[in-house]
Scaffold this active site. Structure first.
Site, PDB file in Angstrom:
ATOM      1  N   CYS A   8      -6.080 -30.439  61.594  1.00  0.00           N
ATOM      2  CA  CYS A   8      -5.552 -30.560  62.955  1.00  0.00           C
ATOM      3  C   CYS A   8      -4.442 -31.612  62.921  1.00  0.00           C
ATOM      4  O   CYS A   8      -4.096 -32.116  61.856  1.00  0.00           O
ATOM      5  CB  CYS A   8      -6.640 -30.885  63.972  1.00  0.00           C
ATOM      6  SG  CYS A   8      -7.347 -32.524  63.829  1.00  0.00           S
ATOM      7  N   CYS A  80      -5.744 -26.370  65.694  1.00  0.00           N
ATOM      8  CA  CYS A  80      -4.762 -26.452  66.785  1.00  0.00           C
ATOM      9  C   CYS A  80      -3.528 -25.679  66.356  1.00  0.00           C
ATOM     10  O   CYS A  80      -3.307 -25.426  65.170  1.00  0.00           O
ATOM     11  CB  CYS A  80      -4.423 -27.900  67.131  1.00  0.00           C
ATOM     12  SG  CYS A  80      -3.593 -28.810  65.820  1.00  0.00           S
ATOM     13  N   CYS A  87      -0.689 -24.101  57.121  1.00  0.00           N
ATOM     14  CA  CYS A  87      -1.330 -23.185  56.185  1.00  0.00           C
ATOM     15  C   CYS A  87      -0.408 -22.843  55.022  1.00  0.00           C
ATOM     16  O   CYS A  87      -0.864 -22.516  53.922  1.00  0.00           O
ATOM     17  CB  CYS A  87      -1.744 -21.891  56.898  1.00  0.00           C
ATOM     18  SG  CYS A  87      -3.211 -22.073  57.935  1.00  0.00           S
TER      19      CYS A  87
END
Length: 264
Positions: A8, A80, A87
């Site tokens: 996050c 989030c 990623c």
């Protein structure tokens, strides 16, 4: 042991809660870590809500995602929208998943943190249920949904989801279609690994295999329970069969209710 990473923005609340909960719920099945794009001090309320539920908070610390760039993680879960862009830092991961949770920190008190914990518990429980066994790659999601897109095959699957095992004769009467047509669809479902047949005396019963992947069982159970009226007429026709044979397999597989299994 598989490695899982929660991401996050600040690694100060959501991902810390997820890390602690995953360790608590998964035991030794995963090595769990968390990180943030712009690490901040862990919010004190994280420790309070976890301690209140007897969840270990040892070793929770804020970490920068850039410090983990050279590491491999089997599963990367972002919590989030901003973190979902990170990623790309883990292109070799087997699974990149996004769970969007509202940041509880701007809200005063503990209620938002407790709500985040409950939401994460539900997601983690589902993840563990569907990934807690060796996956059978006989069928993939594209193939499954193609099979379920046919109305007749869908009704066959929903009937067997309810009744656990049915014969060709049962299905022919319930569906009001010819035996050759039912048999063709059953053969397709059997060849795809979704059904298996088992003889008992003069009758052959079709049912879900004992080792049908959990995600397939869960999908079938969800479709059935989410559309409770989809086979009402067929169920009524089954109930009118006076000489209907019920299975009594001597090697009847154990039904795992926790994994929404529907095998016989």
């Amino acid at each position: 042991m598989k490695r899982i990473l929660f991401l996050c923005t600040g690694n100060s609340a959501r991902s810390q809660l997820a890390e602690a909960l995953m360790r608590h719920m998964a035991g030794d099945n995963y090595e769990v870590m968390s990180a943030g794009m712009s690490p901040e001090t862990v919010d004190d309320r994280v420790y309070l809500v976890l301690a209140d539920q007897n969840i270990n908070t040892d070793n929770l610390r804020s970490v920068s995602v850039t410090s983990l760039n050279d590491q491999h993680f089997d599963v990367v879960i972002t919590l989030c929208d901003k973190a979902s862009n990170e990623c790309a830092l883990f292109p070799d991961s087997d699974a990149l998943i996004h769970w969007d949770f509202t940041d509880p920190k701007p809200t005063e008190g503990l209620q938002a943190f407790y709500e985040t914990v409950e939401g994460l518990k539900a997601r983690i429980a589902l993840f563990l249920m569907l990934n807690g066994e060796q996956q059978n790659n006989t069928i993939g999601p594209v193939e499954l949904f193609k099979i379920m897109s046919d109305p007749l095959r869908l009704r066959i699957l929903m009937l067997i989801e309810d009744e656990l095992a049915l014969t060709v004769g049962d299905l022919t009467k319930a569906l009001e279609v010819s035996q050759p047509k039912v048999s063709r669809h059953l053969a397709l479902l059997r060849d795809a690994g979704i059904l298996q047949d088992q003889r008992e005396g003069l009758w052959i019963f079709y049912h879900f295999p004992e080792h049908l992947p959990a995600w397939v069982r869960h999908t079938l159970a969800t479709v059935r329970n989410g559309n409770p009226g989809v086979i009402n007429q067929e169920k009524l026709k089954l109930s009118q069969i006076t000489d209907r044979k019920k299975p009594g397999f001597s090697n009847k597989p154990k039904i795992n209710k926790k994994q929404t299994a529907s095998a016989v």
